[in-house]
Design a protein around this motif. Structure first.
Motif, mmCIF file in Angstrom:
data_model
loop_
_atom_site.group_PDB
_atom_site.id
_atom_site.type_symbol
_atom_site.label_atom_id
_atom_site.label_comp_id
_atom_site.label_asym_id
_atom_site.label_seq_id
_atom_site.Cartn_x
_atom_site.Cartn_y
_atom_site.Cartn_z
ATOM 1 N N LEU A 1 -3.745 1.542 -2.960
ATOM 2 C CA LEU A 1 -4.029 1.623 -1.532
ATOM 3 C C LEU A 1 -4.742 0.370 -1.044
ATOM 4 C CD1 LEU A 1 -5.402 5.284 -1.212
ATOM 5 C CD2 LEU A 1 -3.114 4.483 -0.649
ATOM 6 N N CYS B 1 -6.829 2.190 3.988
ATOM 7 C CA CYS B 1 -6.348 3.518 3.605
ATOM 8 C C CYS B 1 -7.252 4.166 2.564
ATOM 9 C CB CYS B 1 -4.913 3.437 3.092
ATOM 10 S SG CYS B 1 -3.689 3.068 4.381
ATOM 11 N N ALA C 1 0.305 4.040 1.168
ATOM 12 C CA ALA C 1 0.174 4.846 2.378
ATOM 13 C C ALA C 1 0.729 4.157 3.617
ATOM 14 C CB ALA C 1 -1.289 5.223 2.609
ATOM 15 N N CYS C 2 0.458 2.838 3.772
ATOM 16 C CA CYS C 2 0.859 2.152 5.013
ATOM 17 C C CYS C 2 1.778 0.966 4.791
ATOM 18 C CB CYS C 2 -0.381 1.708 5.791
ATOM 19 S SG CYS C 2 -1.269 0.333 5.017
ATOM 20 N N VAL D 1 -3.821 10.433 4.749
ATOM 21 C CA VAL D 1 -3.671 9.470 3.654
ATOM 22 C C VAL D 1 -3.287 10.186 2.366
ATOM 23 C CG1 VAL D 1 -4.846 7.730 2.251
ATOM 24 C CG2 VAL D 1 -5.287 7.847 4.708
ATOM 25 N N CYS E 1 0.848 -1.191 0.000
ATOM 26 C CA CYS E 1 0.000 0.000 0.000
ATOM 27 C C CYS E 1 0.884 1.242 0.000
ATOM 28 C CB CYS E 1 -0.906 -0.023 1.228
ATOM 29 S SG CYS E 1 -1.831 1.497 1.507
#
Length: 283
Positions: free
Chosen positions: A112, A116, A101-102, A167, A99
């Motif tokens: 994503l 997220c 974002a994370c 995000v 992902c």
């Protein structure tokens, strides 16, 4: 064999000038100029050819063989389409995509993870018709936001794809600084949906150029990637040469609105034949 015609077409398709391509490839400007001179086979060392070809591929352009389909008017170049399905599957097995974002593992080609994506707040009506700021309730199509009334902007309307939150900020950071160019396709889909009011007029999409030194450091211009993907989704033309960059500026991060304006003042200029290139189309 690579010809001077291919070199010029590939550089134009990538939206690079000779100086920028030289910086990306780590060769001298005269070397690039010699390679592009004439239409015959390029005369250069194998090491130089490899550096230049790799730089063009990082910019998203592929030099083709004689029997491959071209995007460059039959001049032997095309935009890279990425890995084949089998290659992508094998690569994903060895290095599972994460992902943006994370970094949680992903099972598909999305940017994503579900968690997220749920935190990404897309802007939909109702919103301010000038600044595009979302409203909690519908106040009428012509109702402007307090920000637009207090400080009217010099433009008629602007649109944003998402609300800037944690995000969204991480997504932008990964695209610009995190070596995640594949995020551009996901972001372009959001932009295509948010800008639907613009596309009917047939505007030209113009990416903001990076200074050669910053392009050499990042290896790609995120604005160019977004413009290409947006052009592909909307069918609109992309002109990477309409704006030129003449001096390096400090990063905009941390600057106020007025500070950002002063920072880039005089750094850009329009193409001398901009009006002819636009042919009456908006930007």
């Amino acid at each position: 064999m690579i010809t001077g015609t291919q070199m010029r077409a590939a550089r134009a398709l990538a939206g690079l000038d000779q100086r920028t391509l030289a910086a990306m490839a780590g060769v001298s400007l005269p070397t690039i100029q010699r390679m592009e001179a004439g239409d015959g086979v390029v005369r250069a060392t194998v090491d130089t050819l490899v550096k230049v070809v790799e730089a063009l591929e990082r910019a998203g352009v592929e030099l083709l063989g004689e029997n491959q389909a071209s995007d460059g008017g039959g001049r032997g170049v095309r935009l890279r389409q990425g890995l084949t399905g089998l290659q992508r599957t094998l690569l994903d097995l060895i290095y599972p995509p994460g992902c943006a974002a994370c970094n949680a593992p992903l099972t598909g080609a999305q940017a994503l993870c579900a968690s997220c994506f749920a935190g990404l707040r897309q802007i939909r009506a109702p919103f301010c018709p000038v600044l595009g700021i979302p409203f909690e309730t519908a106040l009428g199509p012509e109702t402007r936001s307090a920000e637009a009334l207090a400080d009217p902007p010099p433009f008629a309307r602007a649109r944003a794809a998402v609300v800037y939150n944690a995000v969204a900020g991480t997504l932008v950071s990964r695209l610009k600084y995190g070596d995640r160019p594949e995020v551009a396709r996901f972001c372009a889909r959001l932009m295509a949906a948010a800008g639907q009011d613009y596309w009917a007029a047939g505007p030209v999409i113009v990416p903001v150029p990076l200074h050669a030194s910053r392009l050499r450091f990042r290896r790609y211009n995120q604005s160019m990637l977004l413009a290409r993907e947006l052009g592909r989704l909307t069918g609109l033309s992309v002109d990477p040469h309409l704006i030129g960059r003449h001096r390096k500026t400090r990063q905009q991060v941390g600057l106020s609105g007025d500070g950002r304006w002063r920072n880039v003042r005089g750094a850009f200029s329009a193409h001398p034949h901009a009006l002819e290139r636009l042919a009456g189309r908006p930007v």
